[in-house]
Design an enzyme around this catalytic site. Structure first.
Site, PDB file in Angstrom:
ATOM      1  N   HIS A  18       0.791  -1.366   0.107  1.00 29.56           N
ATOM      2  CA  HIS A  18      -0.015  -0.450   0.116  1.00 29.56           C
ATOM      3  C   HIS A  18       0.832   1.174  -0.092  1.00 29.56           C
ATOM      4  CE1 HIS A  18      -2.699   2.967   2.273  1.00 29.56           C
ATOM      5  NE2 HIS A  18      -3.551   2.571   1.758  1.00 29.56           N
ATOM      6  N   ARG A  19       0.678   1.953  -1.225  1.00 28.36           N
ATOM      7  CA  ARG A  19       1.545   3.025  -1.281  1.00 28.36           C
ATOM      8  C   ARG A  19       3.240   2.876  -1.655  1.00 28.36           C
ATOM      9  NH1 ARG A  19      -1.450   7.013   2.758  1.00 28.36           N
ATOM     10  NH2 ARG A  19      -3.524   6.169   2.924  1.00 28.36           N
ATOM     11  N   GLU A  45       0.829  -0.398  -4.773  1.00 27.04           N
ATOM     12  CA  GLU A  45      -0.119   0.091  -4.840  1.00 27.04           C
ATOM     13  C   GLU A  45       0.633   1.390  -5.448  1.00 27.04           C
ATOM     14  OE1 GLU A  45      -3.488   2.878  -3.123  1.00 27.04           O
ATOM     15  OE2 GLU A  45      -1.581   2.431  -2.781  1.00 27.04           O
ATOM     16  N   HIS A  60      -0.503  11.127  -2.043  1.00 24.71           N
ATOM     17  CA  HIS A  60      -2.828   9.829  -1.420  1.00 24.71           C
ATOM     18  C   HIS A  60      -3.348  11.518  -0.935  1.00 24.71           C
ATOM     19  CE1 HIS A  60      -4.815   9.229   1.758  1.00 24.71           C
ATOM     20  NE2 HIS A  60      -4.842   8.178   0.886  1.00 24.71           N
ATOM     21  N   GLN A 161      -7.786   1.763 -10.270  1.00 25.30           N
ATOM     22  CA  GLN A 161      -8.822   1.729  -9.231  1.00 25.30           C
ATOM     23  C   GLN A 161      -9.325   2.848  -9.346  1.00 25.30           C
ATOM     24  OE1 GLN A 161      -7.857  -0.363  -5.336  1.00 25.30           O
ATOM     25  NE2 GLN A 161      -6.416   1.015  -5.028  1.00 25.30           N
TER      26      GLN A 161
HETATM   27  O1  G3P Z   1      -5.530   0.478  -2.297  1.00 26.80           O
HETATM   28  C1  G3P Z   1      -6.597   1.413  -1.426  1.00 26.80           C
HETATM   29  C2  G3P Z   1      -5.712   2.474  -0.619  1.00 26.80           C
HETATM   30  O2  G3P Z   1      -4.920   2.301  -1.377  1.00 26.80           O
HETATM   31  C3  G3P Z   1      -7.558   3.003  -0.530  1.00 26.80           C
HETATM   32  O3  G3P Z   1      -7.209   3.678   0.385  1.00 26.80           O
HETATM   33  O4  G3P Z   1      -6.775   6.052   1.227  1.00 26.80           O
HETATM   34  O5  G3P Z   1      -4.907   4.538   1.146  1.00 26.80           O
HETATM   35  O6  G3P Z   1      -5.581   5.514  -0.803  1.00 26.80           O
HETATM   36  P1  G3P Z   1      -6.413   4.785   0.502  1.00 26.80           P
HETATM   37 CA    CA Z   2      -4.016   4.531  -2.142  1.00 32.52          CA
END
Ligand code: G3P
Ligand code: CA
Length: 254
Positions: A18-19, A45, A60, A161
């Site tokens: 994630h990121r 991601e 983000h 997404q």
């Molecule tokens: O990939 C899911 C997640 O990234 C969605 O929430 O706020 O971290 O972009 P956020």
């Molecule tokens: Ca995200």
């Protein structure tokens, strides 16, 4: 915990950083993506937004204040919206020091830089278009950038997404060969319509039940859930047969 005999019948969900490996390196930087690779992630991601001069950058928040030194570099530009600064201005920012001095000078990457830097890796990419309503036309610009980096268009390597499902309909029209993920938890009654253009339903883990995963699968879509950093929740989501687990800790997920 899932007993080993039962676990054996479950397919292993993809490990999505994630990121990047954002528990250990500054989110949405190439350093975090490289660390995700080292830690054994299957995919990473990232969040894409647009500068004032319509260049695609990774960030983000819709402002630069939390994860860069924008406040000190541009004290008169509050509230430091991504879309208010040019790429040249954003390139003067440090996106690493807020996280740890070890990452001082880490730049805000463009999407193109991230695609180039990670192109040779075996990683897949889950590309989030963040707040697309702030950036009219961003879908076409993301599609154009992806066409410049065709190795990412290999089957199964990329999904795009967003929380904005209309934006995903637009992106699907621009690039029908790319898998589409819908962030959120649509009602079961909505799934048949959404399955016309979407390939993934991506809810927060608290919304996920085995029944919901089954319903999404029956409509031919996958479930990637977020953001899971607790091993007990990783095991539970695996037992529910999700297809991907989005985590800040890809080493733990591995
Ligand atoms: O990939 C899911 C997640 O990234 C969605 O929430 O706020 O971290 O972009 P956020
Ligand atoms: Ca995200």
């Amino acid at each position: 915990p899932v007993p080993p005999a039962a676990a054996a019948q479950f397919s292993t969900p993809l490990n999505v950083a994630h990121r990047g490996a954002s528990a250990y390196a500054p989110e949405n930087t190439v350093a975090a993506f490289e660390l995700a690779h080292e830690q054994g992630a299957d995919m990473f991601e990232l969040d894409v937004q647009e500068t004032r001069d319509h260049r695609l950058v990774l960030m983000h928040d819709t402002t630069l204040a939390r994860t860069t030194d924008a406040e000190s570099v541009f004290p008169d530009r509050a509230p430091w919206r991504v879309g208010d600064l040019t790429l040249a201005e954003i390139r003067r920012l440090d996106a690493g020091s807020w996280f740890d001095a070890e990452y001082e000078g880490e730049p805000v990457p463009t999407l193109g830089e991230a695609l180039r830097a990670m192109g040779e890796s075996r990683l897949g990419l889950l590309l989030e278009i963040k707040a697309p309503r702030l950036y009219p036309g961003i879908e076409a610009r993301v599609a154009a950038e992806l066409r410049r980096h065709p190795s990412w268009l290999a089957p199964g390597r990329l999904a795009v997404q967003s929380f904005d499902w209309n934006s995903m309909r637009t992106f699907h029209r621009a690039m029908p060969q790319v898998a589409i993920g819908l962030l959120g938890t649509p009602a079961v009654a909505e799934l048949p319509e959404l399955a016309r253009f979407a390939d993934q339903i991506n809810p927060p883990y608290r919304d996920v039940t085995p029944e919901y995963v089954g319903r999404v699968h029956r409509h031919g879509m996958e479930v990637f859930t977020w953001t899971v950093d607790d091993p007990a929740v990783m095991r539970r989501m695996t037992s529910y047969r999700v297809d991907g687990i989005i985590t800040n800790r890809p080493d733990l997920m591995r």
